[in-house]
Design a protein around this motif. Structure first.
Motif, PDB file in Angstrom:
ATOM      1  N   VAL A 297       0.825  -1.207   0.000  1.00 16.93           N
ATOM      2  CA  VAL A 297       0.000   0.000   0.000  1.00 16.93           C
ATOM      3  C   VAL A 297       0.861   1.260   0.000  1.00 16.93           C
ATOM      4  O   VAL A 297       0.463   2.309  -0.529  1.00 16.93           O
ATOM      5  N   SER A 298       2.053   1.158   0.583  1.00 10.98           N
ATOM      6  CA  SER A 298       2.914   2.342   0.694  1.00 10.98           C
ATOM      7  C   SER A 298       3.718   2.624  -0.568  1.00 10.98           C
ATOM      8  O   SER A 298       4.522   3.561  -0.590  1.00 10.98           O
ATOM      9  N   SER A 299       3.517   1.846  -1.624  1.00 15.58           N
ATOM     10  CA  SER A 299       4.246   2.065  -2.876  1.00 15.58           C
ATOM     11  C   SER A 299       3.835   3.380  -3.531  1.00 15.58           C
ATOM     12  O   SER A 299       2.707   3.871  -3.355  1.00 15.58           O
ATOM     13  N   SER A 300       4.741   3.948  -4.297  1.00 15.81           N
ATOM     14  CA  SER A 300       4.454   5.199  -5.012  1.00 15.81           C
ATOM     15  C   SER A 300       3.722   4.962  -6.322  1.00 15.81           C
ATOM     16  O   SER A 300       3.271   5.916  -6.966  1.00 15.81           O
ATOM     17  N   TYR A 301       3.595   3.709  -6.717  1.00 13.82           N
ATOM     18  CA  TYR A 301       2.998   3.382  -8.012  1.00 13.82           C
ATOM     19  C   TYR A 301       1.672   2.642  -7.805  1.00 13.82           C
ATOM     20  O   TYR A 301       1.623   1.624  -7.105  1.00 13.82           O
ATOM     21  N   LEU A 302       0.617   3.163  -8.414  1.00 10.25           N
ATOM     22  CA  LEU A 302      -0.703   2.556  -8.266  1.00 10.25           C
ATOM     23  C   LEU A 302      -0.721   1.117  -8.768  1.00 10.25           C
ATOM     24  O   LEU A 302      -1.334   0.243  -8.144  1.00 10.25           O
ATOM     25  N   VAL A 307      -1.250  -4.787  -7.692  1.00  9.19           N
ATOM     26  CA  VAL A 307      -0.693  -6.130  -7.857  1.00  9.19           C
ATOM     27  C   VAL A 307      -0.316  -6.740  -6.507  1.00  9.19           C
ATOM     28  O   VAL A 307      -0.656  -7.899  -6.216  1.00  9.19           O
ATOM     29  N   THR A 308       0.379  -5.982  -5.679  1.00  9.27           N
ATOM     30  CA  THR A 308       0.886  -6.550  -4.421  1.00  9.27           C
ATOM     31  C   THR A 308      -0.224  -6.790  -3.402  1.00  9.27           C
ATOM     32  O   THR A 308      -0.228  -7.814  -2.713  1.00  9.27           O
ATOM     33  N   VAL A 309      -1.167  -5.875  -3.301  1.00 13.21           N
ATOM     34  CA  VAL A 309      -2.251  -6.041  -2.322  1.00 13.21           C
ATOM     35  C   VAL A 309      -3.188  -7.174  -2.748  1.00 13.21           C
ATOM     36  O   VAL A 309      -3.479  -8.079  -1.958  1.00 13.21           O
ATOM     37  N   TYR A 349       7.757 -14.989  -5.453  1.00 15.03           N
ATOM     38  CA  TYR A 349       8.845 -14.434  -6.270  1.00 15.03           C
ATOM     39  C   TYR A 349       8.335 -13.740  -7.525  1.00 15.03           C
ATOM     40  O   TYR A 349       9.063 -12.972  -8.147  1.00 15.03           O
ATOM     41  N   PHE A 350       7.082 -14.002  -7.894  1.00 16.71           N
ATOM     42  CA  PHE A 350       6.486 -13.250  -9.002  1.00 16.71           C
ATOM     43  C   PHE A 350       5.948 -11.895  -8.511  1.00 16.71           C
ATOM     44  O   PHE A 350       5.766 -10.981  -9.312  1.00 16.71           O
ATOM     45  N   LEU A 351       5.704 -11.781  -7.216  1.00 16.37           N
ATOM     46  CA  LEU A 351       5.199 -10.524  -6.655  1.00 16.37           C
ATOM     47  C   LEU A 351       6.316  -9.605  -6.178  1.00 16.37           C
ATOM     48  O   LEU A 351       6.160  -8.374  -6.185  1.00 16.37           O
ATOM     49  N   ILE A 352       7.425 -10.174  -5.772  1.00 13.46           N
ATOM     50  CA  ILE A 352       8.530  -9.374  -5.216  1.00 13.46           C
ATOM     51  C   ILE A 352       9.009  -8.260  -6.148  1.00 13.46           C
ATOM     52  O   ILE A 352       9.274  -7.143  -5.689  1.00 13.46           O
ATOM     53  N   PRO A 353       9.124  -8.487  -7.475  1.00 10.24           N
ATOM     54  CA  PRO A 353       9.569  -7.388  -8.334  1.00 10.24           C
ATOM     55  C   PRO A 353       8.668  -6.155  -8.315  1.00 10.24           C
ATOM     56  O   PRO A 353       9.095  -5.073  -8.734  1.00 10.24           O
ATOM     57  N   PHE A 354       7.429  -6.315  -7.831  1.00  4.51           N
ATOM     58  CA  PHE A 354       6.514  -5.170  -7.756  1.00  4.51           C
ATOM     59  C   PHE A 354       6.594  -4.428  -6.419  1.00  4.51           C
ATOM     60  O   PHE A 354       5.849  -3.477  -6.200  1.00  4.51           O
ATOM     61  N   MET A 355       7.492  -4.885  -5.527  1.00  3.40           N
ATOM     62  CA  MET A 355       7.576  -4.279  -4.199  1.00  3.40           C
ATOM     63  C   MET A 355       8.546  -3.105  -4.188  1.00  3.40           C
ATOM     64  O   MET A 355       9.371  -2.953  -3.292  1.00  3.40           O
ATOM     65  N   HIS A 356       8.481  -2.256  -5.197  1.00  3.10           N
ATOM     66  CA  HIS A 356       9.322  -1.055  -5.252  1.00  3.10           C
ATOM     67  C   HIS A 356       8.620   0.105  -4.555  1.00  3.10           C
ATOM     68  O   HIS A 356       7.404   0.201  -4.597  1.00  3.10           O
TER      69      HIS A 356
END
Length: 356
Positions: A297-302, A307-309, A349-356
Motif C-alpha cells: 500500500v505504501s508504494s508510489s505506483y498505483l 498487484v501486491t495487495v 517471487y512473481f510478486l517481489i519485483p513489484f515491491m518497489h
C-alpha cells in the motif's frame, strides 16, 4: 519395495544396473486397454508386449528426483526475482543481463544438488521410514552413484563460481556449502538437523539472507557495475522470506515425526506435536501476507499497489482455505500441503519485483 532389496539385482519392480533382456515372467498379454506402462519401455512382438526392465529412463528419473526438483525451481525463481530488484528500470533488461543471471543460476543449481544430495545420503535410513519413495531409500539409485553426483556437483559449482570472478557469487556458494554440510554431516559439532533451532537457522540463512542479499549484490555491483544501494524491494524480500523460510523449516518435519523420533531428531513437531506446529506455520504466513499488503500500500505506483495487495490477499485466502480443509492426522495430506507451501513460495517471487 522392501528396504533390504539389493540395488544390484533387480528387474522390473526390482531395479538394477544390469539391464538385460526381459524375462518370460515379465511378459504381459495385450488386452484392449491402452498399452501404457509407467516409466517402462514396451516392445511389441505379435500379440506379446515385452515389459523391459526399468532402465535408463528410470535411472534418469531417479537422478531427477535425487535433485529434489521443487527446490531447484525455488532457487531459479528466487535468483531471477531478486536480480530484477537491482534494476533501476526495466530498460536495463537485455540479453547481457539475462545471460549473467543464467550464469549465476547454473553454479547455484549444482550447489543445490550437492546440498539436497548430501542430506539424502546421510538421511537414507530415516528416509526409508519417512520418504521410502526417494531414489536412495528405494534403491532406484545406488549409494555409490549418489555420492558421485554429490561430489561432482560440488566441484562444478565451486569451479564455475571461481570462473565468474564475482566475490558475492562465490560467497553465496560457500555459504550454501557450509550450511548444507553442517546440517547433514555426522561429524562433531555438525548434524544440525538434530537441533530444531539450528536446523531452522540453516534454512532461514540460506533462503532468506544469502539468496536475497548475495545475488542482489552480485547483479548490482558485478554485473551492472553500479554502487551498492539496498533497495526497498530487497529489504522487503529478505524480511518476508525470513518468515517464509522459517515456515518451510518448521513444516518440512511435520509429516516426518515417526522417522525423526526413531532416529533421535528432536524437531519442533516431535517436541510440540504436529497440529500445534501446523497452525503455528499458518499464523506466521498469514502475518507475513498481512505485512506484505501493508508494505504494498505504501508504494508510489498505483499499479504496484494493486498487484501486491490483491496478489498477497489472494495467496493468504487460498492458504487459509486449504488449511481448513486438511486432515492433519495423515502424512500424505501433510506432505501434499508442504508442497502447496512451496507453490506459495514460488508465487511470492512473481510478486517481489513489484515491491518497489
Amino acid at each position: 519395495m522392501p528396504a533390504n532389496t539389493s540395488a544390484d539385482d533387480m528387474s522390473i519392480g526390482r531395479l538394477g544396473r544390469d539391464y538385460g533382456e526381459p524375462q518370460p515372467q515379465h511378459r504381459q498379454r495385450i488386452s484392449n486397454k491402452p498399452r501404457h506402462v509407467l516409466r517402462t519401455h514396451l516392445e511389441k512382438d505379435d500379440d506379446i508386449v515385452h515389459v523391459k526392465s526399468l532402465s535408463e529412463s528410470s535411472l534418469l528419473y531417479g537422478l531427477y528426483q535425487f535433485s529434489r526438483p521443487y527446490t531447484i525451481l525455488g532457487t531459479i525463481l528466487g535468483i531471477t526475482s531478486v536480480s530484477t530488484l537491482a534494476l533501476n528500470s526495466w530498460t536495463q533488461v537485455s540479453p547481457f543481463f539475462l545471460l549473467e543471471v543464467f550464469k549465476a543460476i547454473v553454479p547455484t543449481l549444482f550447489m543445490n544438488i550437492f546440498v539436497v544430495g548430501l542430506n539424502q545420503i546421510y538421511d537414507v535410513e530415516i528416509d526409508k521410514v519417512n520418504k521410502p519413495y526417494l531414489p536412495l531409500a528405494s534403491g532406484v539409485i545406488s549409494m555409490k552413484l549418489g555420492v558421485g553426483v554429490v561430489v561432482i556437483s560440488l566441484i562444478m559449482s565451486l569451479a564455475l563460481g571461481m570462473i565468474s570472478g564475482s566475490p558475492a557469487l562465490m560467497v553465496a556458494l560457500l555459504c550454501f556449502f557450509l550450511l548444507g554440510s553442517v546440517y547433514s554431516l555426522e561429524l562433531p559439532f555438525m548434524r544440525w538437523k538434530r537441533d530444531p533451532f539450528l536446523a531452522a537457522a540453516t534454512i532461514v540463512i540460506a533462503r532468506a539472507l544469502v539468496v536475497q542479499f548475495a545475488y542482489f549484490i552480485h547483479i548490482q555491483m558485478y554485473v551492472l557495475g553500479e554502487p551498492l544501494v539496498f533497495s526497498r524491494g530487497v529489504i522487503f524480500a529478505a524480511c518476508f522470506m525470513f518468515l517464509f523460510a522459517s515456515v518451510i523449516s518448521l513444516f518440512k518435519d511435520i509429516p516426518d515425526v515417526e522417522g525423526d523420533e526413531m532416529h533421535g531428531c528432536k524437531s519442533f513437531s516431535v517436541m510440540l506435536g504436529q497440529e500445534r506446529v501446523f497452525w503455528m506455520c499458518i499464523n506466521i504466513l498469514m502475518a507475513a501476507y498481512g505485512g506484505a499488503m501493508a508494505t504494498g500500500v505504501s508504494s508510489s505506483y498505483l499499479s504496484n499497489i494493486i498487484v501486491t495487495v490483491l496478489g498477497h490477499f489472494s495467496l493468504a485466502s487460498l492458504l487459509l482455505y486449504r488449511a481448513l480443509q486438511i486432515n492433519i492426522s495423515t502424512a500424505g495430506s501433510l506432505h501434499g500441503f508442504y508442497m502447496f507451501i512451496w507453490k506459495l513460495f514460488y508465487a511470492e517471487y512473481f510478486l517481489i519485483p513489484f515491491m518497489h
